[in-house]
Design an enzyme around this catalytic site. Sequence first.
Site, PDB file in Angstrom:
ATOM      1  N   LYS A 294      21.112  -5.793  -3.696  1.00 57.29           N
ATOM      2  CA  LYS A 294      20.199  -6.516  -4.587  1.00 57.29           C
ATOM      3  C   LYS A 294      19.735  -7.867  -4.044  1.00 57.29           C
ATOM      4  CE  LYS A 294      20.410  -3.752  -8.231  1.00 57.29           C
ATOM      5  NZ  LYS A 294      19.306  -2.817  -8.401  1.00 57.29           N
ATOM      6  N   TYR A 385      19.897   0.995 -10.140  1.00 53.19           N
ATOM      7  CA  TYR A 385      20.028   0.992  -8.683  1.00 53.19           C
ATOM      8  C   TYR A 385      18.734   0.518  -8.021  1.00 53.19           C
ATOM      9  CZ  TYR A 385      21.765   3.120  -4.260  1.00 53.19           C
ATOM     10  OH  TYR A 385      22.215   3.355  -2.993  1.00 53.19           O
TER      11      TYR A 385
HETATM   12  P1  RFL Z   1      18.685 -16.129   3.771  1.00 55.71           P
HETATM   13  O1  RFL Z   1      18.113 -14.815   4.226  1.00 55.71           O
HETATM   14  O2  RFL Z   1      20.107 -16.414   4.020  1.00 55.71           O
HETATM   15  O3  RFL Z   1      17.779 -17.253   4.444  1.00 55.71           O
HETATM   16  C1  RFL Z   1      18.160 -18.610   4.373  1.00 55.71           C
HETATM   17  C2  RFL Z   1      17.492 -19.341   5.520  1.00 55.71           C
HETATM   18  O4  RFL Z   1      17.795 -20.726   5.408  1.00 55.71           O
HETATM   19  C3  RFL Z   1      18.197 -21.241   6.675  1.00 55.71           C
HETATM   20  N1  RFL Z   1      19.065 -22.402   6.418  1.00 55.71           N
HETATM   21  C4  RFL Z   1      18.633 -23.679   6.493  1.00 55.71           C
HETATM   22  N2  RFL Z   1      17.443 -24.189   6.824  1.00 55.71           N
HETATM   23  C5  RFL Z   1      17.309 -25.539   6.794  1.00 55.71           C
HETATM   24  N3  RFL Z   1      18.333 -26.373   6.461  1.00 55.71           N
HETATM   25  C6  RFL Z   1      19.557 -25.887   6.126  1.00 55.71           C
HETATM   26  N4  RFL Z   1      20.542 -26.714   5.807  1.00 55.71           N
HETATM   27  C7  RFL Z   1      19.736 -24.477   6.143  1.00 55.71           C
HETATM   28  N5  RFL Z   1      20.787 -23.677   5.866  1.00 55.71           N
HETATM   29  C8  RFL Z   1      20.363 -22.419   6.030  1.00 55.71           C
HETATM   30  C9  RFL Z   1      18.891 -20.070   7.357  1.00 55.71           C
HETATM   31  O5  RFL Z   1      18.893 -20.229   8.776  1.00 55.71           O
HETATM   32  C10 RFL Z   1      18.018 -18.899   6.869  1.00 55.71           C
HETATM   33  O6  RFL Z   1      16.931 -18.668   7.751  1.00 55.71           O
HETATM   34  O7  RFL Z   1      18.450 -16.375   2.200  1.00 55.71           O
HETATM   35  P2  RFL Z   1      17.350 -15.780   1.194  1.00 55.71           P
HETATM   36  O8  RFL Z   1      15.951 -16.042   1.709  1.00 55.71           O
HETATM   37  O9  RFL Z   1      17.739 -16.292  -0.122  1.00 55.71           O
HETATM   38  O10 RFL Z   1      17.520 -14.183   1.242  1.00 55.71           O
HETATM   39  C11 RFL Z   1      18.691 -13.584   0.772  1.00 55.71           C
HETATM   40  C12 RFL Z   1      18.974 -12.301   1.560  1.00 55.71           C
HETATM   41  O11 RFL Z   1      18.970 -12.588   2.944  1.00 55.71           O
HETATM   42  C13 RFL Z   1      20.323 -11.663   1.150  1.00 55.71           C
HETATM   43  O12 RFL Z   1      20.497 -11.727  -0.240  1.00 55.71           O
HETATM   44  C14 RFL Z   1      20.401 -10.179   1.588  1.00 55.71           C
HETATM   45  O13 RFL Z   1      20.444 -10.069   2.976  1.00 55.71           O
HETATM   46  C15 RFL Z   1      21.634  -9.509   0.950  1.00 55.71           C
HETATM   47  N6  RFL Z   1      21.810  -8.131   1.449  1.00 55.71           N
HETATM   48  C16 RFL Z   1      21.041  -7.098   0.964  1.00 55.71           C
HETATM   49  N7  RFL Z   1      20.076  -7.333   0.040  1.00 55.71           N
HETATM   50  C17 RFL Z   1      19.263  -6.319  -0.398  1.00 55.71           C
HETATM   51  O14 RFL Z   1      18.411  -6.570  -1.268  1.00 55.71           O
HETATM   52  N8  RFL Z   1      19.369  -5.032   0.106  1.00 55.71           N
HETATM   53  C18 RFL Z   1      20.294  -4.719   1.079  1.00 55.71           C
HETATM   54  O15 RFL Z   1      20.332  -3.569   1.535  1.00 55.71           O
HETATM   55  C19 RFL Z   1      21.204  -5.764   1.522  1.00 55.71           C
HETATM   56  N9  RFL Z   1      22.131  -5.529   2.482  1.00 55.71           N
HETATM   57  C20 RFL Z   1      22.778  -7.885   2.438  1.00 55.71           C
HETATM   58  C21 RFL Z   1      22.924  -6.562   2.935  1.00 55.71           C
HETATM   59  C22 RFL Z   1      23.592  -8.908   2.938  1.00 55.71           C
HETATM   60  C23 RFL Z   1      24.549  -8.630   3.891  1.00 55.71           C
HETATM   61  N10 RFL Z   1      25.388  -9.676   4.355  1.00 55.71           N
HETATM   62  C24 RFL Z   1      25.012 -10.432   5.481  1.00 55.71           C
HETATM   63  C25 RFL Z   1      26.313 -10.232   3.424  1.00 55.71           C
HETATM   64  C26 RFL Z   1      23.862  -6.288   3.911  1.00 55.71           C
HETATM   65  C27 RFL Z   1      24.717  -7.321   4.383  1.00 55.71           C
HETATM   66  C28 RFL Z   1      25.752  -7.005   5.430  1.00 55.71           C
END
Ligand code: RFL
Length: 388
Positions: A294, A385
């Site tokens: 999500k 979902y």
């Molecule tokens: P992000 O993608 O973490 O981007 C944050 C950005 O901010 C930068 N940053 C800074 N920049 C300036 N100053 C600072 N002090 C900073 N600190 C950080 C970072 O470098 C980065 O570029 O946050 P955003 O945009 O809120 O997006 C959230 C999503 O990335 C995250 O929720 C998802 O990846 C979660 N997730 C999944 N979500 C789905 O909807 N479908 C999926 O299938 C799914 N699979 C997953 C996932 C997360 C995973 N992990 C890493 C826990 C699978 C995994 C393994």
Amino acid sequence: MVILGAGPAGLVLGNLLLRAGIDCAVLERSGRDDVQNRARAGFLAANTVRILARNGLDEGLRRNGQEHGVCEFRTDDGRFRLDYGRLGSGDPHTVYPQHELVTDLLARFLDVGGRIRFDTEAVAVSGADGPTPSVTVREADGRTGRWRARYVAACDGRHGAGRRSVPTGAVRRYHRDHGVSWLGLLAEAPPSLDAVGYALHPRGYAGHMARSAEITRYYLQCPRDARADAWSDERVWDELDVRMRAPEYGPLVRGRLVRRSVVDLASDVLEPLRHGALFLVGDAAALISPSAAKGANLAVLEAEILGQALAAALRRGDRAALDGYSDRCLAHIWRAQEFSHWMIGLLHEPPGPEGASPFEARLRRSRIRALRDSPTQQDWFAESYVGI
Ligand code: RFL
């Protein structure tokens, strides 16, 4: 307007603001290559696809995204499939790797004249509750600087400066450590089944999710203190075979494991999602365990809600939507948290110092049988979902 972070939340918001004619700058801690190569999510909900489409941000997704609407559960009771794309609201997922979405959003933002500063870390947001909010930054060479802005959107994830800058007592944090960890794996191997695979096994959960024709994501439940590189590739594949029950249902297609990380399943929500001129968006607003895929979907949804609210406030002087931002997003966030929590209970033996409780294990078995046998339960699952 200053946006911290160039993930899905920051880049969707930046694109929407530019479309509405609002000047903004994105400050991103990492370099462009890092941002474009961070493999994470892959399953986009139907509503996310609609948001991207109505804002002209779906070109790559339309070209290369794959519709996906089936999941398969494997348990010691046998296996069953749910055609969830035809149940509930009748919407499938679109599989499109997050780093490709980020690459598209970034290209689009720069094409239409967006300003982004890579290698620029936000250190703190000050004065958010006063007339002159500002962001202190540190550049890669160590120099510091200050950006002034009418509003600041913290899209910088759970460890970012946005969260840190909200004074203690101004927001409440609701937190849950689910006590479960996953070894997240990215394999250079074609998907092994034409469905999302959820294997419930006495040795722990294993998951299978397609990312593309050549790349597949796998998850293995692992001990809390596990090291990502503790097992050889062969041992990982052997364990996946055992939990996915390869002898009964066919072997997995093996390949090189190109990424590994241990993810501790945890969730938190901040309330409210605003402190004066500072708005929390995406993972900065709420962290959600990846059990129901999500996080990226919430990030895109919240970015659209904030983008529209800022446009109304800055172009027409109408602040009602901005004032409602937090409540509106929190309703979606808690709904997603609830389903995600339900999924964690479905996929894992209850954690605890004495191991699984036999009573809880029976409840879990009953829950999975209800999902297998009850059309009403299946419709609810499908709606929760794919929707938020
Ligand atoms: P992000 O993608 O973490 O981007 C944050 C950005 O901010 C930068 N940053 C800074 N920049 C300036 N100053 C600072 N002090 C900073 N600190 C950080 C970072 O470098 C980065 O570029 O946050 P955003 O945009 O809120 O997006 C959230 C999503 O990335 C995250 O929720 C998802 O990846 C979660 N997730 C999944 N979500 C789905 O909807 N479908 C999926 O299938 C799914 N699979 C997953 C996932 C997360 C995973 N992990 C890493 C826990 C699978 C995994 C393994």
